[in-house]
Design an enzyme around this catalytic site. Structure first.
Site, PDB file in Angstrom:
ATOM      1  N   ASN A 100       2.643  -1.159  10.738  1.00 11.30           N
ATOM      2  CA  ASN A 100       1.233  -1.446  10.987  1.00 11.30           C
ATOM      3  C   ASN A 100       0.555  -1.884   9.703  1.00 11.30           C
ATOM      4  O   ASN A 100       0.840  -1.359   8.629  1.00 11.30           O
ATOM      5  CB  ASN A 100       0.526  -0.190  11.527  1.00 11.30           C
ATOM      6  CG  ASN A 100       1.042   0.213  12.897  1.00 11.30           C
ATOM      7  OD1 ASN A 100       1.214  -0.627  13.773  1.00 11.30           O
ATOM      8  ND2 ASN A 100       1.305   1.492  13.078  1.00 11.30           N
TER       9      ASN A 100
ATOM     10  N   GLY B 261      -4.067   0.210  13.335  1.00 10.10           N
ATOM     11  CA  GLY B 261      -4.119   1.668  13.186  1.00 10.10           C
ATOM     12  C   GLY B 261      -3.333   2.205  12.006  1.00 10.10           C
ATOM     13  O   GLY B 261      -2.866   3.342  12.030  1.00 10.10           O
TER      14      GLY B 261
ATOM     15  N   CYS C 166      -1.205   8.808  -3.127  1.00  6.88           N
ATOM     16  CA  CYS C 166      -0.514   8.302  -1.938  1.00  6.88           C
ATOM     17  C   CYS C 166       0.338   9.411  -1.308  1.00  6.88           C
ATOM     18  O   CYS C 166       1.192  10.004  -1.967  1.00  6.88           O
ATOM     19  CB  CYS C 166       0.363   7.108  -2.317  1.00  6.88           C
ATOM     20  SG  CYS C 166       1.457   6.593  -1.001  1.00  6.88           S
TER      21      CYS C 166
ATOM     22  N   HIS D  24       5.511   1.496   5.464  1.00 12.52           N
ATOM     23  CA  HIS D  24       6.517   2.304   6.151  1.00 12.52           C
ATOM     24  C   HIS D  24       6.909   1.623   7.452  1.00 12.52           C
ATOM     25  O   HIS D  24       6.111   0.908   8.062  1.00 12.52           O
ATOM     26  CB  HIS D  24       6.003   3.719   6.420  1.00 12.52           C
ATOM     27  CG  HIS D  24       4.655   3.760   7.076  1.00 12.52           C
ATOM     28  ND1 HIS D  24       3.485   3.586   6.362  1.00 12.52           N
ATOM     29  CD2 HIS D  24       4.290   3.929   8.360  1.00 12.52           C
ATOM     30  CE1 HIS D  24       2.457   3.666   7.194  1.00 12.52           C
ATOM     31  NE2 HIS D  24       2.921   3.857   8.425  1.00 12.52           N
TER      32      HIS D  24
ATOM     33  N   HIS E 220       6.127   1.820  -4.532  1.00 12.18           N
ATOM     34  CA  HIS E 220       4.911   1.801  -3.727  1.00 12.18           C
ATOM     35  C   HIS E 220       4.381   0.387  -3.509  1.00 12.18           C
ATOM     36  O   HIS E 220       4.174  -0.352  -4.462  1.00 12.18           O
ATOM     37  CB  HIS E 220       3.815   2.639  -4.402  1.00 12.18           C
ATOM     38  CG  HIS E 220       2.519   2.607  -3.655  1.00 12.18           C
ATOM     39  ND1 HIS E 220       2.149   3.573  -2.752  1.00 12.18           N
ATOM     40  CD2 HIS E 220       1.509   1.681  -3.656  1.00 12.18           C
ATOM     41  CE1 HIS E 220       0.977   3.264  -2.230  1.00 12.18           C
ATOM     42  NE2 HIS E 220       0.575   2.121  -2.763  1.00 12.18           N
TER      43      HIS E 220
HETATM   44  P1  AMP Z   1       0.621   4.477  10.413  1.00 10.91           P
HETATM   45  O1  AMP Z   1      -0.385   5.008  11.377  1.00 10.91           O
HETATM   46  O2  AMP Z   1       1.377   3.272  10.909  1.00 10.91           O
HETATM   47  O3  AMP Z   1       0.032   4.269   9.033  1.00 10.91           O
HETATM   48  O4  AMP Z   1       1.737   5.585  10.300  1.00 10.91           O
HETATM   49  C1  AMP Z   1       1.585   6.730   9.530  1.00 10.91           C
HETATM   50  C2  AMP Z   1       2.480   7.749  10.131  1.00 10.91           C
HETATM   51  O5  AMP Z   1       2.690   8.775   9.197  1.00 10.91           O
HETATM   52  C3  AMP Z   1       1.931   8.389  11.405  1.00 10.91           C
HETATM   53  O6  AMP Z   1       2.842   8.154  12.485  1.00 10.91           O
HETATM   54  C4  AMP Z   1       1.825   9.869  11.034  1.00 10.91           C
HETATM   55  O7  AMP Z   1       2.166  10.719  12.110  1.00 10.91           O
HETATM   56  C5  AMP Z   1       2.812   9.979   9.896  1.00 10.91           C
HETATM   57  N1  AMP Z   1       2.569  11.056   8.955  1.00 10.91           N
HETATM   58  C6  AMP Z   1       1.398  11.416   8.395  1.00 10.91           C
HETATM   59  N2  AMP Z   1       1.571  12.442   7.538  1.00 10.91           N
HETATM   60  C7  AMP Z   1       2.898  12.747   7.569  1.00 10.91           C
HETATM   61  C8  AMP Z   1       3.708  13.719   6.918  1.00 10.91           C
HETATM   62  N3  AMP Z   1       3.194  14.597   6.030  1.00 10.91           N
HETATM   63  N4  AMP Z   1       5.026  13.749   7.205  1.00 10.91           N
HETATM   64  C9  AMP Z   1       5.547  12.878   8.086  1.00 10.91           C
HETATM   65  N5  AMP Z   1       4.845  11.926   8.734  1.00 10.91           N
HETATM   66  C10 AMP Z   1       3.533  11.861   8.478  1.00 10.91           C
HETATM   67 ZN    ZN Z   2       2.985   5.379  -2.202  1.00  9.00          ZN
END
Ligand code: AMP
Ligand code: ZN
Length: 113
Positions: free
Chosen positions: A86, A92, A4, A99, A46
């Site tokens: 989401n 998406g 993860c 989160h 998690h």
């Molecule tokens: P979701 O699309 O709702 O699952 O959100 C995932 C979010 O995580 C997206 O807005 C990505 O830009 C963000 N994300 C992905 N990898 C990282 C990372 N290494 N550090 C910070 N944010 C990230």
């Molecule tokens: Zn996790």
């Protein structure tokens, strides 16, 4: 969870720009910001999505209390902000560690597309 991305951030295996941390919650800057301010808040335990996390209402409360604490400390309530989570492909979701996006700093569009 071994595979993860956000658990790896919690274990310091992947760098992140931390903006908040307490015993159970971590907050950091989204790497691909969708607004002038785009933060992510996660619980250190998690779960894959909000429906899984709903089995642990204490954890949900802890994340929202962290968001409350942070947004108040940054005086964000006056201007306002949005909290989004989401679940699944239509919404998406790309990272399967629950989160909460906190979007702020500019006028935000309406929902959906
Ligand atoms: P979701 O699309 O709702 O699952 O959100 C995932 C979010 O995580 C997206 O807005 C990505 O830009 C963000 N994300 C992905 N990898 C990282 C990372 N290494 N550090 C910070 N944010 C990230
Ligand atoms: Zn996790």
């Amino acid at each position: 969870m071994d595979n993860c991305l956000f658990c790896k951030i919690l274990k310091n295996e992947i760098p992140a720009k931390k903006i908040y941390e307490d015993d159970v919650v971590f907050g950091f800057v989204d790497i691909y910001p969708q607004a002038k301010t785009h933060l992510l808040f996660i619980h250190k335990s998690h779960t894959a999505n909000i429906n899984e996390m709903a089995n642990d209402p204490k954890a949900i409360g802890e994340v929202f209390q962290a968001i409350q604490k942070y947004t108040r400390s940054e005086s964000m309530e006056q201007e306002g902000f949005r909290v989004v989570t989401n679940l699944g492909p239509l919404a998406g979701q790309t990272v399967f560690h629950t989160h909460f996006h906190v979007l702020a700093g500019e006028k935000l569009g309406r929902f959906g597309s």
